[in-house]
Design a protein around this motif. Structure first.
Motif, PDB file in Angstrom:
ATOM      1  N   GLY A 176      26.083  23.862 -57.368  1.00 44.01           N
ATOM      2  CA  GLY A 176      25.632  23.203 -58.587  1.00 44.01           C
ATOM      3  C   GLY A 176      26.720  22.369 -59.224  1.00 44.01           C
ATOM      4  O   GLY A 176      27.773  22.109 -58.624  1.00 44.01           O
ATOM      5  N   ILE A 177      26.458  21.954 -60.453  1.00 49.17           N
ATOM      6  CA  ILE A 177      27.379  21.097 -61.199  1.00 49.17           C
ATOM      7  C   ILE A 177      28.474  21.980 -61.793  1.00 49.17           C
ATOM      8  O   ILE A 177      28.191  22.907 -62.551  1.00 49.17           O
ATOM      9  N   VAL A 178      29.735  21.672 -61.421  1.00 39.31           N
ATOM     10  CA  VAL A 178      30.858  22.532 -61.811  1.00 39.31           C
ATOM     11  C   VAL A 178      31.816  21.863 -62.794  1.00 39.31           C
ATOM     12  O   VAL A 178      32.632  22.537 -63.409  1.00 39.31           O
ATOM     13  N   GLY A 179      31.745  20.525 -62.905  1.00 40.85           N
ATOM     14  CA  GLY A 179      32.676  19.844 -63.797  1.00 40.85           C
ATOM     15  C   GLY A 179      32.447  18.353 -63.841  1.00 40.85           C
ATOM     16  O   GLY A 179      31.419  17.856 -63.376  1.00 40.85           O
ATOM     17  N   VAL A 180      33.446  17.655 -64.391  1.00 37.61           N
ATOM     18  CA  VAL A 180      33.355  16.203 -64.584  1.00 37.61           C
ATOM     19  C   VAL A 180      34.650  15.551 -64.109  1.00 37.61           C
ATOM     20  O   VAL A 180      35.742  16.070 -64.353  1.00 37.61           O
ATOM     21  N   VAL A 181      34.486  14.425 -63.430  1.00 37.76           N
ATOM     22  CA  VAL A 181      35.616  13.580 -63.051  1.00 37.76           C
ATOM     23  C   VAL A 181      35.355  12.182 -63.598  1.00 37.76           C
ATOM     24  O   VAL A 181      34.218  11.827 -63.904  1.00 37.76           O
ATOM     25  N   LYS A 182      36.434  11.425 -63.724  1.00 37.36           N
ATOM     26  CA  LYS A 182      36.318  10.057 -64.228  1.00 37.36           C
ATOM     27  C   LYS A 182      36.837   9.107 -63.146  1.00 37.36           C
ATOM     28  O   LYS A 182      37.783   9.424 -62.423  1.00 37.36           O
ATOM     29  N   ILE A 183      36.203   7.955 -63.048  1.00 36.26           N
ATOM     30  CA  ILE A 183      36.658   6.921 -62.110  1.00 36.26           C
ATOM     31  C   ILE A 183      37.895   6.251 -62.703  1.00 36.26           C
ATOM     32  O   ILE A 183      37.885   5.831 -63.856  1.00 36.26           O
ATOM     33  N   VAL A 184      38.968   6.174 -61.902  1.00 33.78           N
ATOM     34  CA  VAL A 184      40.179   5.494 -62.372  1.00 33.78           C
ATOM     35  C   VAL A 184      40.445   4.191 -61.612  1.00 33.78           C
ATOM     36  O   VAL A 184      41.229   3.368 -62.052  1.00 33.78           O
ATOM     37  N   ARG A 185      39.788   4.019 -60.467  1.00 34.13           N
ATOM     38  CA  ARG A 185      39.868   2.765 -59.721  1.00 34.13           C
ATOM     39  C   ARG A 185      38.557   2.561 -58.983  1.00 34.13           C
ATOM     40  O   ARG A 185      38.058   3.473 -58.336  1.00 34.13           O
ATOM     41  N   GLY A 186      37.998   1.378 -59.119  1.00 35.62           N
ATOM     42  CA  GLY A 186      36.730   1.081 -58.455  1.00 35.62           C
ATOM     43  C   GLY A 186      36.875   0.994 -56.947  1.00 35.62           C
ATOM     44  O   GLY A 186      37.945   1.255 -56.380  1.00 35.62           O
ATOM     45  N   ALA A 187      35.792   0.619 -56.305  1.00 36.05           N
ATOM     46  CA  ALA A 187      35.714   0.624 -54.848  1.00 36.05           C
ATOM     47  C   ALA A 187      36.710  -0.326 -54.188  1.00 36.05           C
ATOM     48  O   ALA A 187      36.963  -1.428 -54.664  1.00 36.05           O
ATOM     49  N   ARG A 188      37.253   0.160 -53.080  1.00 38.42           N
ATOM     50  CA  ARG A 188      38.090  -0.641 -52.178  1.00 38.42           C
ATOM     51  C   ARG A 188      37.864  -0.082 -50.779  1.00 38.42           C
ATOM     52  O   ARG A 188      37.300   1.004 -50.625  1.00 38.42           O
ATOM     53  N   PRO A 189      38.293  -0.803 -49.734  1.00 42.39           N
ATOM     54  CA  PRO A 189      38.050  -0.296 -48.380  1.00 42.39           C
ATOM     55  C   PRO A 189      38.574   1.136 -48.190  1.00 42.39           C
ATOM     56  O   PRO A 189      39.669   1.472 -48.639  1.00 42.39           O
ATOM     57  N   ASP A 190      37.761   1.956 -47.538  1.00 40.91           N
ATOM     58  CA  ASP A 190      38.104   3.355 -47.259  1.00 40.91           C
ATOM     59  C   ASP A 190      38.959   3.396 -45.998  1.00 40.91           C
ATOM     60  O   ASP A 190      38.460   3.240 -44.885  1.00 40.91           O
ATOM     61  N   LEU A 191      40.241   3.629 -46.180  1.00 49.29           N
ATOM     62  CA  LEU A 191      41.185   3.594 -45.062  1.00 49.29           C
ATOM     63  C   LEU A 191      40.946   4.695 -44.040  1.00 49.29           C
ATOM     64  O   LEU A 191      41.379   4.580 -42.902  1.00 49.29           O
ATOM     65  N   THR A 192      40.215   5.758 -44.415  1.00 42.21           N
ATOM     66  CA  THR A 192      39.936   6.817 -43.438  1.00 42.21           C
ATOM     67  C   THR A 192      39.034   6.300 -42.309  1.00 42.21           C
ATOM     68  O   THR A 192      39.027   6.869 -41.220  1.00 42.21           O
ATOM     69  N   ALA A 193      38.313   5.221 -42.567  1.00 45.53           N
ATOM     70  CA  ALA A 193      37.440   4.636 -41.535  1.00 45.53           C
ATOM     71  C   ALA A 193      38.255   3.990 -40.418  1.00 45.53           C
ATOM     72  O   ALA A 193      37.744   3.771 -39.317  1.00 45.53           O
ATOM     73  N   LEU A 194      39.522   3.678 -40.687  1.00 45.43           N
ATOM     74  CA  LEU A 194      40.369   2.967 -39.716  1.00 45.43           C
ATOM     75  C   LEU A 194      41.284   3.902 -38.927  1.00 45.43           C
ATOM     76  O   LEU A 194      41.995   3.446 -38.032  1.00 45.43           O
TER      77      LEU A 194
END
Length: 173
Positions: free
Chosen positions: A69-87
């Motif tokens: 279930g819902i355990v807490g809250v996080v905030k976005i500190v930087r918007g989307a950029r390429p996901d380096l784990t894909a490389l």
């Protein structure tokens, strides 16, 4: 002339606690980490709409029902950029169709905001939805599209969930 920032948006991010938990995030330096490894195009598209200061419920999935279930809250500190784990060919999230010039996947940076004293379980959310099938909670993507790992939450849904969590916390003392 004043420029107003776009309105804050709300989301829900799901993670299996054995892979990445809210406690894991809390223990990171500055309580910040990448939300990466998303490999669903619809979830990726939602990530792409996120902006700094947007808030997300942190949802633990695939655990015991009493812990899912819902355990807490996080905030976005930087918007989307390429996901380096894909490389990374040695990584769990490698995508052979992604290149440095054209990465098909994105990640965002999140910071720990708060942990709830109680978990609002999926079972509890489903019960609220059943009581009021046309209500705010019943319209949540979490209940309508349970396979998605990243989803939008309306401000009205956000407030309703916060109220349910506060009530549960008070009930349990």
């Amino acid at each position: 002339e004043t420029t107003s920032s776009p309105p804050k948006q709300y989301f829900l991010l799901k993670s299996e606690p054995s892979t990445f938990s809210l406690s894991d995030l809390k223990s990171r330096p500055d309580k910040i980490d990448e939300w990466d490894g998303v490999r669903n195009f619809e979830a990726r598209n939602v990530l792409r709409t996120m902006a700094p200061r947007d808030e997300c419920f942190f949802y633990h999935s695939s655990g015991k029902p009493s812990r899912t279930g819902i355990v807490g809250v996080v905030k976005i500190v930087r918007g989307a950029r390429p996901d380096l784990t894909a490389l990374d060919p040695d990584g769990d999230y490698f995508d052979p169709k992604s290149t440095e010039d054209k990465c098909r996947w994105d990640s965002v940076s999140v910071v720990f905001e708060r942990e709830y004293r109680v978990i609002l379980t999926l079972k509890e959310l489903k019960a609220v939805s059943k009581e009021d099938p046309n209500g705010v909670i019943a319209g949540m993507d979490l209940l309508r599209r349970p396979r998605l790992s990243v989803m939008k939450v309306t401000e009205e849904q956000w407030m309703a969930v916060e109220t349910l969590i506060e009530r549960k916390a008070v009930m349990l003392g």
